[in-house]
Design an enzyme around this catalytic site. Structure first.
Site, mmCIF file in Angstrom:
data_model
loop_
_atom_site.group_PDB
_atom_site.id
_atom_site.type_symbol
_atom_site.label_atom_id
_atom_site.label_comp_id
_atom_site.label_asym_id
_atom_site.label_seq_id
_atom_site.Cartn_x
_atom_site.Cartn_y
_atom_site.Cartn_z
ATOM 1 C CG ASP A 1 77.898 140.369 5.164
ATOM 2 O OD1 ASP A 1 78.958 140.279 4.505
ATOM 3 O OD2 ASP A 1 77.327 141.450 5.331
HETATM 4 C C1 BGC Z 1 79.492 143.460 3.735
HETATM 5 C C2 BGC Z 1 78.835 142.899 2.504
HETATM 6 C C3 BGC Z 1 79.872 142.571 1.493
HETATM 7 C C4 BGC Z 1 80.857 141.592 2.107
HETATM 8 C C5 BGC Z 1 81.916 141.115 1.155
HETATM 9 C C6 BGC Z 1 80.649 142.614 4.228
HETATM 10 O O1 BGC Z 1 81.370 143.262 5.204
HETATM 11 O O2 BGC Z 1 78.530 143.621 4.746
HETATM 12 O O3 BGC Z 1 77.902 143.807 1.994
HETATM 13 O O4 BGC Z 1 79.278 142.064 0.333
HETATM 14 O O5 BGC Z 1 81.487 142.222 3.192
HETATM 15 O O6 BGC Z 1 82.853 142.073 0.897
#
Ligand code: BGC
Length: 733
Positions: free
Chosen positions: A263
């Site tokens: 993530d």
């Molecule tokens: C989130 C994810 C997301 C990623 C990319 C993160 O902050 O937890 O779910 O896909 O950002 O935007």
């Protein structure tokens, strides 16, 4: 490209080139427009690093991405194309209900269609991968991201996980209009302690496996191409550096062979967790855990060269990660066509096209849950109704994650109603603000501040006199759409005070009030329940929200949604979910007993349970019957139940089958959803619904942690929600 060619390519790549395949950055580093969904240090990467980065997130647009790809390929030593990923959660330009609303449809087939339409629109915009579906099991309504899940039940979540993956990916991701799906957030991100975002998760191994891992497993079995790691610690180990979780559980046991992406900056954040001492150790831990892509941190690109050269990390681990990334690019067909389906012409033809809009209207209508109705709904088209509340004109009804949609294309409630009834019979005035005075919090794009909102309360008197002069009132209340979603944890799951006060004033002048509620999470609805005669939950319904709401309010679509998450009685009852365990001292209405499992101040039951939802008719159930008293592993049994539509309109009933294992080697839930069927039943008619009960449905992790069934007695409950008492016993031999 065949496997041999792919291996040859890997051999040709320098270490530098290989390491950069593992880097994913956001387009803002390239001075183009993009959306930031996390923290960022602007001058983090060198020009060279950006030139070689293997994938990009958060940028869309056929023309934009074609230019990007051309410039990029111009500098690539081995002409490996860049992969474009984005958070396309509940729709791209055409927006469907938020995932929690989709869960409420109890119709995974419909979500598959929505994911398919989403894939077509976003593929036309040059996207290769979506960071969806989020299949995290959620039982804590304080957590803002419950809106991104399909709810509290493992079986329901698994059905949706499979459907969404199939909807995005189709048979082959290289096909036109298909994109790769990324299931997230592995693992158990949906259970942060106390509902506070990014907080730690503590689960028993049994609960992790039985309740939380199965929906990821369903996505893997459906062929999902990517998995995203979770931010938080699970069993005190940050998921992005948890070798056992990623290598043993995810890859060896669950059989995942695709790309594992961290993530946003999660590898770097292992330092803040106090798990990695420095950047070098963070890189080593993540690569050893098998994390292939480092999203938005410079850990891999700055640390891996030295780690490999010094022999602290084997180059074969790097090769393994690069191989998986190249394979994904290859499966997407990018070596042959690096733009994949990006086409301005297709964008024009597909965005918000008739077919997608009508799907969005259908999905929204099916997602609404009617919690209460004391004879107000459906409204009559020739009776005058006052539509009040802060949401009547609001087009911001797509939920917090729909970052690429243009809300101007959404249908508001006012527009939807006036598409159906003449202005003689429908009048509109907000009369009340969305936010309480003094409310201020950070949204996805800037600050949400009550002092900046339009002041509708100046029209309160006008709104109240409208209410008084009309037959009925539809009061459109709810949460601000940025109050749920990532970073949207709250400690009290209540509506703003101003909205409740307004509800009371309205009911004082006209008691015939139906509340239409916009929400990204279950809310404490005690007061709404007390004052309103009807409550319709519409979540954040998407592009066609206003039309779909008008359809259901006026009876052109009969409500059929069911709660995918229990609505707690109050915040202090959280977590509350239907598949709990029996205690040694269950509370069975013995009000004067102290020594029972209960609260002194509130009921044990949630205000509205999982699976609950009314419609404009009523159903009665016959007693379920089983074809045999016992089943074996080879011979399943059939369960039949007769469902009668006792009212005067045709409607859809969601028949739910729950099973309880009466005695087992470990304590089992009081019941678990095992199957459901949506059946249309004409007014006055009956339908016999059949379920097959198999041995497989009875498996669980026993005392020895083996997933298997145990012989013995079971109770099957069949009915319209998780509280049904309509039951029959059977035996597994
Ligand atoms: C989130 C994810 C997301 C990623 C990319 C993160 O902050 O937890 O779910 O896909 O950002 O935007």
């Amino acid at each position: 490209m065949n496997i041999g060619e792919l291996e040859a390519l890997l051999q040709d790549m320098t270490i530098e080139e290989k390491i950069h395949q593992l880097l994913q950055v956001n387009s803002s580093f390239y001075q183009t427009q993009g959306v930031l969904t996390g923290p960022q240090d602007t001058d983090r990467f060198s020009v060279r690093q950006l030139e070689l980065a293997g994938s990009l997130l958060g940028t869309v647009g056929a023309g934009n991405l074609r230019k990007f790809q051309d410039i990029y390929l111009g500098t690539q030593p081995n002409k490996i194309p860049m992969m474009f990923m984005a958070d396309i959660i509940n729709g791209y330009k055409t927006v469907f209900p938020i995932p929690l609303g989709q869960g409420a449809t109890f119709n995974p087939g419909l979500s598959k269609e929505c994911a398919c339409a989403t894939a077509k629109e976003s593929a036309a915009s040059g996207i290769h991968v979506t960071f969806s579906p989020m299949v995290d099991l959620v039982r804590d309504a304080r957590w803002g991201r419950v809106m991104e899940s399909t709810g509290e039940d493992v079986y329901l979540n698994s059905c949706f996980a499979k459907a969404m993956v199939e909807g995005y990916q189709g048979e082959q991701v290289s096909e036109k209009g298909r994109i790769a799906a990324c299931v997230k957030h592995f693992a158990a991100y949906g259970v942060p302690m106390a509902g506070r975002e990014y907080n730690f998760s503590e689960l028993s191994e049994r609960s992790l496996r039985e309740d939380y891992l199965l929906s990821y497993q369903a996505a893997i079995e459906a062929g999902v191409k990517l998995v995203m790691t979770a931010f938080q610690t699970l069993d005190r180990i940050p998921c992005s550096g948890n070798k056992k979780l990623m290598r043993e559980t995810l890859r060896n046991e669950m059989g995942f062979q695709g790309v594992l992406i961290s993530d946003w900056r999660a590898i770097y954040e292992m330092i803040s967790h106090g798990f990695a001492e420095n950047e070098k150790e963070a890189a080593k831990l993540a690569l050893e855990a098998g994390v292939d892509i480092d999203m938005m941190s410079d850990i891999y690109v700055n640390q891996l060269t030295e780690l490999i050269e010094s022999g602290e990390v084997e180059e074969s681990l790097l090769d393994e990660a690069v191989r998986r990334i190249l394979m994904l690019k290859n499966e997407l067909g990018l070596f042959e066509n690096p733009y994949k389906d990006g086409s301005e012409e297709d964008e024009e033809a597909l965005f918000l096209c008739e077919a997608h809009r009508s799907l969005a209207r259908k999905a929204a209508g099916e997602s609404f849950v009617l919690l209460k109705n004391e004879g107000i709904l459906p409204l009559k088209k020739n009776e005058k109704t006052a539509f009040l509340g802060p949401y009547i004109n609001d087009k911001n009804i797509v939920g917090s994650w729909t970052i690429f949609a243009d809300e101007d294309h959404c249908v508001s409630i006012k527009e939807g109603v006036l598409n159906k009834v003449s202005s003689e019979y429908a009048v509109f005035s907000e009369g009340c603000n969305l936010l309480d005075p003094g409310t201020r919090f950070a949204g996805f794009r800037g600050i949400v501040d009550s002092s900046l909102q339009p002041n509708y309360s100046v029209h309160e008197e006008e709104a109240l006199s409208m209410a008084a002069s009309c037959e009925n009132v539809v009061l459109c209340l709810g949460e601000h759409r940025q109050r749920s979603g990532e970073g949207g944890s709250i400690a009290e799951i209540t509506l703003p005070v101003a909205q409740i006060e307004f509800l009371k004033k309205v009911t004082a002048v006209n008691p015939n009030v139906a509340v239409v509620l916009f929400n990204g999470r279950p809310l404490d609805l005690r007061e709404v329940n007390q004052y309103a005669k009807a409550i319709l939950i519409v979540w954040f319904p998407g592009s066609e929200g206003g039309n779909a709401i008008a359809d259901v309010l006026y009876g052109d679509q009969i409500p059929s949604g069911r709660l995918p998450m229990s609505f707690p009685f109050c915040t202090g009852q959280i977590p509350v979910f239907y598949s709990e365990f029996s205690t040694g001292r269950p509370f069975v209405n013995q009000t004067d007993t102290r020594f029972a499992s209960k609260y002194l101040d509130i009921q044990n039951e949630p205000l509205y349970p999982f699976g609950y939802g009314l419609t404009y008719t009523e159903f009665s159930y016959g007693k379920p019957e089983v074809s045999e008293e016992s089943l074996t592993a080879d011979a399943p049994l059939q369960l039949k139940v007769k469902v009668h539509n006792t009212g005067s309109c045709d409607a859809v009933e969601t028949v739910q089958l729950y099973i309880q294992d009466m005695f087992a080697s470990v304590v089992r839930p009081v019941r678990e959803l095992k199957a459901f069927k949506k059946v249309e039943i004409k007014a006055g008619n009956s339908v016999t619904v059949e379920f097959e009960i198999t041995e497989e449905m009875l498996r669980y992790y026993g005392i020895d942690m083996v997933y298997k069934s145990e012989a013995g007695w079971f109770t099957a409950y069949v009915g319209g929600d998780s509280r049904t008492k309509n039951s029959v016993r059977f035996q597994l031999v």
